[in-house]
Write an enzyme that holds these catalytic residues in place. Structure first.
Site, PDB file in Angstrom:
ATOM      1  N   HIS A  86       3.772  15.230  11.112  1.00 21.44           N
ATOM      2  CA  HIS A  86       3.676  16.608  11.577  1.00 21.44           C
ATOM      3  C   HIS A  86       2.218  17.035  11.368  1.00 21.44           C
ATOM      4  CE1 HIS A  86       4.597  20.622  12.550  1.00 21.44           C
ATOM      5  NE2 HIS A  86       5.655  20.850  11.784  1.00 21.44           N
TER       6      HIS A  86
ATOM      7  N   ARG B  79       8.755  28.452  12.774  1.00 22.13           N
ATOM      8  CA  ARG B  79       7.322  28.716  12.633  1.00 22.13           C
ATOM      9  C   ARG B  79       6.459  27.912  13.597  1.00 22.13           C
ATOM     10  NH1 ARG B  79      10.001  30.083   8.291  1.00 22.13           N
ATOM     11  NH2 ARG B  79      11.065  28.134   8.718  1.00 22.13           N
TER      12      ARG B  79
ATOM     13  N   ARG C 178       8.234  18.401  19.967  1.00 17.39           N
ATOM     14  CA  ARG C 178       8.995  18.094  18.743  1.00 17.39           C
ATOM     15  C   ARG C 178      10.221  17.294  19.152  1.00 17.39           C
ATOM     16  NH1 ARG C 178      10.525  21.900  13.727  1.00 17.39           N
ATOM     17  NH2 ARG C 178       8.327  21.455  13.369  1.00 17.39           N
TER      18      ARG C 178
ATOM     19  N   LYS D   2      21.214  14.864  32.423  1.00 18.69           N
ATOM     20  CA  LYS D   2      21.731  14.014  33.510  1.00 18.69           C
ATOM     21  C   LYS D   2      21.362  12.557  33.280  1.00 18.69           C
ATOM     22  CE  LYS D   2      20.724  17.719  36.804  1.00 18.69           C
ATOM     23  NZ  LYS D   2      19.823  18.063  37.917  1.00 18.69           N
TER      24      LYS D   2
HETATM   25  C1  NCD Z   1       8.989  21.302   8.594  1.00 14.88           C
HETATM   26  C2  NCD Z   1       9.403  20.293   9.660  1.00 14.88           C
HETATM   27  O1  NCD Z   1       9.959  20.653  10.682  1.00 14.88           O
HETATM   28  O2  NCD Z   1       9.115  19.135   9.404  1.00 14.88           O
HETATM   29  N1  NCD Z   1       8.990  22.609   9.038  1.00 14.88           N
HETATM   30  C3  NCD Z   1       7.910  23.089   9.691  1.00 14.88           C
HETATM   31  O3  NCD Z   1       7.551  22.672  10.763  1.00 14.88           O
HETATM   32  N2  NCD Z   1       7.186  24.040   9.074  1.00 14.88           N
HETATM   33  C4  NCD Z   1       9.627  21.103   7.286  1.00 14.88           C
HETATM   34  C5  NCD Z   1      11.111  21.012   7.211  1.00 14.88           C
HETATM   35  O4  NCD Z   1      11.820  21.146   8.191  1.00 14.88           O
HETATM   36  O5  NCD Z   1      11.571  20.820   6.067  1.00 14.88           O
END
Ligand code: NCD
Length: 335
Positions: free
Chosen positions: A156, A68, A119, A98
């Site tokens: 997040h 998502r 991420r 590398k």
């Molecule tokens: C979450 C995450 O990646 O922290 N997912 C997300 O981004 N909607 C929750 C999870 O992975 O449990």
């Protein structure tokens, strides 16, 4: 550098070119502005509107899996006129394999783009990336905002924005709420950001339901309490409050465990079924989940009108990310 790096505050609706690392950066005025623009995006979206707000290049750099977050950012950026480039698994498919340092990788992507969505499995990595950009600012035409799309067990923030937006749309307020968070409170970064967001508003109580092994880090709990959030840690369904507005259910974060047996023991501690909902659930509450779910909400609950996790909550992700990227990259949207 990282020890001294503090992401700048995003106060008074001033988003332009700021890194988005933590919900701690925000004030309520900025969130309100974001939600209002998200409402506008929702409206345009319904009418299949084309909004050319930004002509930006964005790199989506994903060291960890995502469904998502990645796709909603990608589509949100396209829909406001920008161009996303997705880089997944750089540890295998880029110079990272590398042995290139994280800082060098960030500088390279910053040289080609106007925004980086990151991420990464390590807590603090988004702050580290923003610190690397800041250290090199003199050599760049302008800053390149880093948006934290999940840094290990850290935060997040854009998930918290869409979660708060969903609650705000449903209840018309973000104050005086009873919010129940269930599952992996210790490792769940979406919960860490949501709690920080709730602590910005008056009169909120967070009920944290988890096995004792998965409780909130005590330093974070202390900080949230100092900020004004009431916290009640509970470990059984019987202790749920009789009235609550939100049940925020989450999965136990398997990838954060070194001991698989411990994960197996804890993973099904709290499963939401129609029976649990009938026994403890308020008539007016909404059920949320950041997804993915892996069994902690039974599919029978999906049909309940209180379930938001496969509907409004997911949709909010796209509109919030359209609004956020637009505000980070378009000076005309400044107050
Ligand atoms: C979450 C995450 O990646 O922290 N997912 C997300 O981004 N909607 C929750 C999870 O992975 O449990």
């Amino acid at each position: 550098m990282l020890e001294t790096y503090q992401p700048p505050p995003i106060h008074g609706g001033e988003f332009y070119l700021k890194p988005v690392i933590s919900m701690d950066q925000f004030d309520t005025t900025s969130l309100e502005k974001l939600f209002k623009l998200a409402e506008h995006m929702r409206c345009l979206d319904r009418n299949i509107g084309d909004v050319s707000l930004v002509k930006a290049q964005a790199v989506l750099l994903f060291y960890e899996p995502s469904t998502r977050t990645r796709v909603s950012f990608e589509i949100a950026i396209k829909q406001i006129g920008g161009q996303p480039t997705v880089v997944t698994d750089p540890q295998h498919f880029s110079s990272v394999s590398k042995g290139e340092s994280f800082g060098d990788t960030i500088q390279a992507f910053a040289a080609y783009s106007d925004l980086i969505v990151l991420r990464h499995p390590e807590k603090g990595s988004a702050a580290q990336a923003a610190a690397a950009i800041e250290a090199n600012l003199k050599r760049m035409p302008r800053s390149v905002p880093i948006v934290n799309a999940g840094d290990g067990i850290g935060e997040h923030p854009t998930q918290a924005m869409l979660d708060l937006y969903t609650i705000w749309r449903r209840f018309g307020r973000l104050e005086n709420l009873n919010v129940v968070c269930v599952g992996d409170i210790k490792n769940g970064r979406t919960i860490h950001s949501l709690l920080r967001g709730l602590s910005l508003y008056k009169g909120n109580t967070a009920w944290l339901l988890s096995p004792p092994q998965l409780q909130l880090d005590s330093r974070l709990a202390d900080r949230l309490i100092t900020a004004g959030l009431q916290i009640c840690e509970i470990d059984s369904l019987e202790m749920l409050p009789p009235v609550s507005q939100v049940w925020y259910w989450t999965r136990v974060q398997r990838e954060r465990f070194t001991d698989h047996t411990e994960y197996e023991q804890l993973s099904s501690s709290f499963v939401l079924t129609n029976e649990v909902l009938a026994k403890y659930g308020d008539h007016d509450l909404i059920i949320m989940h950041p997804l993915p779910r892996v069994g902690e909400i039974s599919e029978e609950v999906d049909k309940d009108p209180r379930a938001e996790y496969l509907g409004e909550q997911i949709r909010a992700g796209k509109h919030i990310r359209m609004a956020l990227v637009a505000m980070l990259l378009n000076r005309d949207l400044e107050p």
